[in-house]
Design a protein around this motif. Structure first.
Motif, PDB file in Angstrom:
ATOM      1  N   PRO A 114      39.318  36.991  48.445  1.00  0.00           N
ATOM      2  CA  PRO A 114      39.318  36.148  47.330  1.00  0.00           C
ATOM      3  C   PRO A 114      40.103  36.397  46.146  1.00  0.00           C
ATOM      4  O   PRO A 114      40.541  35.696  45.215  1.00  0.00           O
ATOM      5  N   ALA A 115      40.342  37.785  45.995  1.00  0.00           N
ATOM      6  CA  ALA A 115      41.607  38.068  44.806  1.00  0.00           C
ATOM      7  C   ALA A 115      42.790  37.382  44.878  1.00  0.00           C
ATOM      8  O   ALA A 115      43.494  37.398  43.880  1.00  0.00           O
ATOM      9  N   PHE A 116      42.806  36.698  45.879  1.00  0.00           N
ATOM     10  CA  PHE A 116      44.433  35.950  45.587  1.00  0.00           C
ATOM     11  C   PHE A 116      44.158  34.590  45.102  1.00  0.00           C
ATOM     12  O   PHE A 116      45.096  33.666  44.568  1.00  0.00           O
ATOM     13  N   LYS A 117      42.821  34.147  44.697  1.00  0.00           N
ATOM     14  CA  LYS A 117      42.714  33.107  44.005  1.00  0.00           C
ATOM     15  C   LYS A 117      42.590  33.477  42.339  1.00  0.00           C
ATOM     16  O   LYS A 117      41.990  34.127  41.842  1.00  0.00           O
ATOM     17  N   GLN A 118      43.412  32.718  41.651  1.00  0.00           N
ATOM     18  CA  GLN A 118      43.591  33.226  40.246  1.00  0.00           C
ATOM     19  C   GLN A 118      42.407  32.164  39.549  1.00  0.00           C
ATOM     20  O   GLN A 118      42.723  30.782  39.738  1.00  0.00           O
ATOM     21  N   GLU A 119      41.531  32.455  38.702  1.00  0.00           N
ATOM     22  CA  GLU A 119      40.526  31.782  38.438  1.00  0.00           C
ATOM     23  C   GLU A 119      40.678  31.200  36.722  1.00  0.00           C
ATOM     24  O   GLU A 119      40.029  30.514  36.486  1.00  0.00           O
ATOM     25  N   GLU A 120      41.748  31.926  36.044  1.00  0.00           N
ATOM     26  CA  GLU A 120      41.753  31.339  34.698  1.00  0.00           C
ATOM     27  C   GLU A 120      43.331  31.000  34.362  1.00  0.00           C
ATOM     28  O   GLU A 120      44.177  31.416  35.141  1.00  0.00           O
ATOM     29  N   GLY A 121      43.602  30.316  33.383  1.00  0.00           N
ATOM     30  CA  GLY A 121      44.958  29.886  32.961  1.00  0.00           C
ATOM     31  C   GLY A 121      45.403  28.718  34.212  1.00  0.00           C
ATOM     32  O   GLY A 121      44.692  27.631  34.318  1.00  0.00           O
ATOM     33  N   VAL A 122      46.451  28.852  34.819  1.00  0.00           N
ATOM     34  CA  VAL A 122      46.810  28.214  35.847  1.00  0.00           C
ATOM     35  C   VAL A 122      45.937  28.625  37.112  1.00  0.00           C
ATOM     36  O   VAL A 122      46.073  29.703  37.519  1.00  0.00           O
ATOM     37  N   ILE A 123      45.278  27.706  37.542  1.00  0.00           N
ATOM     38  CA  ILE A 123      44.067  28.145  38.689  1.00  0.00           C
ATOM     39  C   ILE A 123      44.647  27.670  39.922  1.00  0.00           C
ATOM     40  O   ILE A 123      44.775  26.457  40.434  1.00  0.00           O
ATOM     41  N   VAL A 176      56.370  40.365  50.028  1.00  0.00           N
ATOM     42  CA  VAL A 176      55.023  40.991  50.551  1.00  0.00           C
ATOM     43  C   VAL A 176      53.746  40.918  49.525  1.00  0.00           C
ATOM     44  O   VAL A 176      54.012  41.442  48.426  1.00  0.00           O
ATOM     45  N   LEU A 177      52.760  40.138  49.628  1.00  0.00           N
ATOM     46  CA  LEU A 177      51.595  40.029  48.662  1.00  0.00           C
ATOM     47  C   LEU A 177      50.588  40.712  49.142  1.00  0.00           C
ATOM     48  O   LEU A 177      50.262  40.791  50.158  1.00  0.00           O
ATOM     49  N   LEU A 178      50.039  41.541  48.182  1.00  0.00           N
ATOM     50  CA  LEU A 178      48.701  42.444  48.321  1.00  0.00           C
ATOM     51  C   LEU A 178      47.670  41.920  47.247  1.00  0.00           C
ATOM     52  O   LEU A 178      47.764  41.554  46.366  1.00  0.00           O
ATOM     53  N   PRO A 179      46.664  42.022  47.930  1.00  0.00           N
ATOM     54  CA  PRO A 179      45.230  41.234  47.042  1.00  0.00           C
ATOM     55  C   PRO A 179      45.173  42.228  45.689  1.00  0.00           C
ATOM     56  O   PRO A 179      44.643  41.718  44.910  1.00  0.00           O
ATOM     57  N   GLU A 180      45.356  43.660  45.815  1.00  0.00           N
ATOM     58  CA  GLU A 180      44.976  44.450  44.961  1.00  0.00           C
ATOM     59  C   GLU A 180      46.002  45.448  44.274  1.00  0.00           C
ATOM     60  O   GLU A 180      46.659  45.963  45.274  1.00  0.00           O
ATOM     61  N   ILE A 181      46.337  45.744  43.325  1.00  0.00           N
ATOM     62  CA  ILE A 181      47.207  46.719  42.728  1.00  0.00           C
ATOM     63  C   ILE A 181      47.102  48.015  43.441  1.00  0.00           C
ATOM     64  O   ILE A 181      47.982  48.515  43.657  1.00  0.00           O
ATOM     65  N   GLY A 227      32.254  53.972  46.727  1.00  0.00           N
ATOM     66  CA  GLY A 227      33.150  53.009  46.256  1.00  0.00           C
ATOM     67  C   GLY A 227      32.509  51.618  46.122  1.00  0.00           C
ATOM     68  O   GLY A 227      31.587  51.356  47.020  1.00  0.00           O
ATOM     69  N   THR A 228      33.310  50.882  45.538  1.00  0.00           N
ATOM     70  CA  THR A 228      32.889  49.250  45.612  1.00  0.00           C
ATOM     71  C   THR A 228      33.848  48.707  46.457  1.00  0.00           C
ATOM     72  O   THR A 228      34.531  49.213  47.134  1.00  0.00           O
ATOM     73  N   GLN A 229      33.975  47.347  46.263  1.00  0.00           N
ATOM     74  CA  GLN A 229      34.828  46.476  47.336  1.00  0.00           C
ATOM     75  C   GLN A 229      36.212  47.029  47.130  1.00  0.00           C
ATOM     76  O   GLN A 229      36.905  46.646  48.342  1.00  0.00           O
ATOM     77  N   LEU A 230      36.547  47.731  46.241  1.00  0.00           N
ATOM     78  CA  LEU A 230      38.197  48.298  46.260  1.00  0.00           C
ATOM     79  C   LEU A 230      38.359  49.205  47.441  1.00  0.00           C
ATOM     80  O   LEU A 230      39.422  49.396  48.175  1.00  0.00           O
ATOM     81  N   ASP A 245      40.376  23.144  45.079  1.00  0.00           N
ATOM     82  CA  ASP A 245      40.033  24.035  46.209  1.00  0.00           C
ATOM     83  C   ASP A 245      39.343  25.184  45.609  1.00  0.00           C
ATOM     84  O   ASP A 245      39.966  26.425  46.118  1.00  0.00           O
ATOM     85  N   PRO A 246      38.195  25.145  45.100  1.00  0.00           N
ATOM     86  CA  PRO A 246      37.545  26.205  44.517  1.00  0.00           C
ATOM     87  C   PRO A 246      36.990  27.117  45.596  1.00  0.00           C
ATOM     88  O   PRO A 246      36.453  27.060  46.583  1.00  0.00           O
ATOM     89  N   VAL A 247      37.071  28.532  45.279  1.00  0.00           N
ATOM     90  CA  VAL A 247      36.406  29.627  46.366  1.00  0.00           C
ATOM     91  C   VAL A 247      35.248  30.232  45.689  1.00  0.00           C
ATOM     92  O   VAL A 247      34.675  30.949  46.489  1.00  0.00           O
ATOM     93  N   SER A 248      35.003  30.001  44.456  1.00  0.00           N
ATOM     94  CA  SER A 248      33.590  30.649  43.882  1.00  0.00           C
ATOM     95  C   SER A 248      33.207  29.548  42.963  1.00  0.00           C
ATOM     96  O   SER A 248      33.747  28.647  42.327  1.00  0.00           O
ATOM     97  N   PHE A 249      32.026  29.722  42.606  1.00  0.00           N
ATOM     98  CA  PHE A 249      31.151  28.734  41.980  1.00  0.00           C
ATOM     99  C   PHE A 249      30.541  29.442  40.995  1.00  0.00           C
ATOM    100  O   PHE A 249      29.314  29.263  40.613  1.00  0.00           O
TER     101      PHE A 249
END
Length: 724
Positions: A320-329, A245-250, A536-539, A719-723
């Motif tokens: 969007p947190a499921f997208k890794q933006e650094e290293g292996v993208i 089970v994958l969750l977007p935030e710890i 709160g913020t987006q959390l 497949d970028p999700v942010s710019f």
């Protein structure tokens, strides 16, 4: 740990028992390193479609090959994970060694140390107990636990546990399976409604078939999606197979784990980057051994060595947190679908606000669509209203409208809880000088420094550069001339403390909830109504269930609409609908108030009407003619260098070598929105193609034409999700 090599290296061996997946000690230069035996090039090629195939390896003179030193006596990488590594590498154009390193984060040649458990000692004549020690004994009465788990459950320090051991109040327990420390004695499965049971039956059937199928589980906020998909997890456990089970935030894992433990009577395995090395090694080995289990984790859990995977679930799949933006993208949602396909098991994508990409796959018939249209137990969706800030602006120097403040007072007077949402950390996003107009910027990035008044420093949220808050202008040296511009949640908190005196406030952001334990404490305080108002913020938007929360106020609903991001409106609607979905989830009705200067914007109208699918249909209609995702393919190439001249030269060379042909277009080069990041100057190009054109072969040929200088770098984002 294997080195992150750019390519596969060849060695010779006389060990007839060495097979792909085995770990070996090999010479690399003058050092001894650990490597993983990989499949032959022909085997790898057979795993991949033609448009993702790696270039053929260069011939190697056998006389130049160095011998493998020895095989490491440890479980190797299963074939399914090696296949997944190859696919991720080929799809993202990342070197296989970098992807392999992600799959090795919990590997160790030595077996992990067992967790020592403690239980109540045999009855005797205990000394007079302090209140803290009594809490420990009460907690230990449930079942044997580790020192850490006992301390968390009893709410005491580990020193108190150690004292109980010295006093012989606790004794070592026989070894039990790890990761059951927080388990209750008796599982408590929920009672599902009729509509939930229909969906649950469909999910259980999908697990029983033991074949690949992608399913979108859509349900309004508060419809009980988690309890429904846990029925599929239960079915997978009954088959004695492994679930992921994958969750977007710890931070989300705290409430999710509590719910899971109540449901099943034992805790799941947890995997994310904040776990200690020992914990990661135990989880890695447990999964590799093939024992039935449930793993809940961040996107990196996809690279665990599952040997009997039976189910994959992606909760809040739109995040969007499921997208890794650094290293292996890579995008965790898309790679989860790939992982499930390779394992021939169902994958369930769960959301109240599905992404346009997922909805397009539903419409194309690739994904099955299951819907929970109503909130659980008869709860109603909240009433959503837009507050036109042009008609009822806040007082000068403030950011909360009189209408929102009045609604907060009324809500709190009824003994209910309220939440204020602003997706901006810190006190103020900009600090400028009234004398000369100087704006305090990050020296390493094209970004303003954000004032964090509570920490007495200014921080760059892109590179984490920090400095003390200056007492005079860095440009003109004027004193008492620096003023904060705009609100962050610290400034909103300050305003609430001034306007709503005596209100008990809890701030929820990545600055305040720095660990899963901090999130657990915060959730407990909210549930016990020890908190009146949450800021709160987006959390706070990600799946929380706060039973007494009935009012949500969005301080700046227009914030996400600024800029030219392709997905700006979609993200705004998803985020704010999720935030608003925290209100009125039980018997008492909820209200959502959106402070906006753009009440006629399609995103604001969609939120007020709560017609999410009509809005997404409009978004699709806007993107389809230009072949923008998901109706076309997109790849970003981010050029960076140590000087702007070097970055411009590489960007021009990249543009001159760009592929040409029908159905494809190269946009740029242009300065990246963050023109400078961590001291490097950045330019961007975008490759846009029609849906049926594979971008990876085009990119491989394109990049082969270039010869980079030592300070230059090109990062490819498929497949970028942010710019940024």
């Amino acid at each position: 740990m294997p080195r992150r090599l750019q390519s596969v290296l060849a060695y010779t061996t006389h060990d007839p028992d060495l097979v792909p997946g085995d770990f070996v000690a090999v010479p690399l230069g003058k050092r001894e390193e650990i490597g993983c035996v990989w499949d032959e090039a022909e085997v790898v090629a057979a795993r991949l479609p033609a448009d993702l195939a790696f270039p053929p390896p260069k011939p190697v003179d056998p006389s130049r090959l160095r011998p493998v030193f020895r095989r490491i006596d440890a479980p190797g990488l299963p074939e399914t994970l090696r296949c997944f590594v190859d696919w991720v590498s080929a799809y993202t154009l990342a070197p296989q060694g970098m992807v392999l390193a992600m799959a090795m984060r919990g590997w160790t040649p030595a077996p992990p140390k067992a967790v020592r458990l403690w239980r109540l000692a045999s009855p005797g004549h205990p000394p007079k107990l302090t209140a803290a020690r009594q809490k420990v004994l009460d907690a230990a009465a449930a079942r044997p636990m580790s020192i850490k788990a006992l301390a968390e459950k009893a709410g005491v320090s580990s020193a108190v546990i150690s004292a109980c051991i010295k006093l012989n109040l606790l004794e070592a327990a026989p070894s039990e399976p790890a990761f059951r420390d927080d388990a209750d004695d008796v599982p408590r499965p929920p009672t599902l409604s009729a509509s939930q049971e229909v969906i649950a039956r469909a999910l259980r059937d999908a697990v029983q078939k033991q074949q690949f199928e992608a399913i979108l589980l859509e349900g309004v906020t508060g419809s009980g999606k988690t309890e429904v998909y846990l029925e599929a997890v239960q079915e997978c456990l009954a088959l004695k197979r492994q679930s992921l089970v994958l969750l977007p935030e710890i931070a989300l894992s705290t409430q999710w784990i509590s719910r899971f433990t109540r449901r099943f009577g034992f805790a799941p395995l947890v995997w994310h980057s904040s776990m200690g090395d020992g914990h990661r090694r135990r989880v890695w080995q447990h999964v590799r051994n093939g024992a039935p289990c449930v793993v809940v984790g961040a996107r990196s859990a996809l690279f665990l060595p599952f040997t009997d995977l039976g189910l994959v679930i992606v909760d809040e799949e739109h995040e969007p947190a499921f997208k890794q933006e650094e290293g292996v993208i890579y995008h965790g949602r898309d790679m989860a679908v790939l992982r499930a396909r390779q394992a021939a098991v169902p994958v369930m994508l769960v959301s109240a606000t599905p992404s346009l990409e997922t909805l397009a796959n539903v419409q194309a018939g690739r994904y099955r669509h299951l819907v929970l249209p109503d909130r659980h137990a008869g709860a109603a969706l909240p009433d959503v209203r837009a507050l036109d800030m042009r008609l009822a602006p806040p007082s000068r120097g403030q950011f909360l409208s009189p209408t929102l403040l009045s609604a907060c007072r009324e809500t709190l007077a009824r003994g209910e809880q309220a939440m204020l949402f602003l997706n901006r950390r810190g006190y103020a996003p900009l600090t400028l000088c009234r004398q000369c107009g100087h704006r305090i910027e990050c020296p390493k990035c094209t970004a303003w420094l954000v004032e964090h008044r509570a920490q007495r420093r200014m921080v760059c949220h892109h590179c984490e550069y920090a400095m003390p808050i200056p007492t005079q202008c860095p440009s003109c040296a004027a004193t008492e001339s620096l003023v904060p511009v705009g609100p962050g949640i610290e400034r909103v908190t300050e305003e609430v403390q001034r306007e709503l005196a005596g209100v008990r406030i809890l701030v929820m952001s990545s600055d305040s909830l720095v660990s899963a334990e901090a999130a657990r404490i915060a959730v407990t305080q909210i549930a016990r109504q020890e908190v009146d108002l949450i800021i709160g913020t987006q959390l706070v938007a990600k799946g929380w269930h706060f039973p007494h929360l009935t009012l949500v106020g969005v301080v700046d609903a227009d914030l996400g609409l600024n800029g030219g991001d392709l997905r700006a409106a979609e993200r705004t609607v998803q985020l704010l609908q999720q935030v608003g979905g925290r209100a009125g989830r039980e018997a008492r009705p909820g209200t959502v108030l959106l402070q906006t200067y753009l009440p006629d914007h399609p995103a604001m109208k969609a939120l007020v009407s709560q017609d999410f699918h009509h809005f997404m249909a409009q978004e699709a209609a806007n993107r389809r003619p230009g072949f923008w995702p998901p109706f076309g393919r997109l790849a970003a190439l981010i050029v960076s260098a140590e000087t702007p001249e070097s970055a411009d030269a590489l960007a021009r060379a990249l543009s001159d070598a760009a592929p040409k042909g029908e159905g494809l277009e190269v946009l740029g080069p242009a300065p990246a929105p963050l023109t400078k990041l961590r001291g490097r100057h950045r330019r961007r190009l975008l490759l846009r193609t029609r849906k049926g054109i594979a971008v990876q072969p085009l990119l491989r040929l394109w990049l082969q034409k270039l010869r980079l200088k030592s300070d230059q770098k090109i990062v490819v984002d498929i497949d970028p999700v942010s710019f940024f």
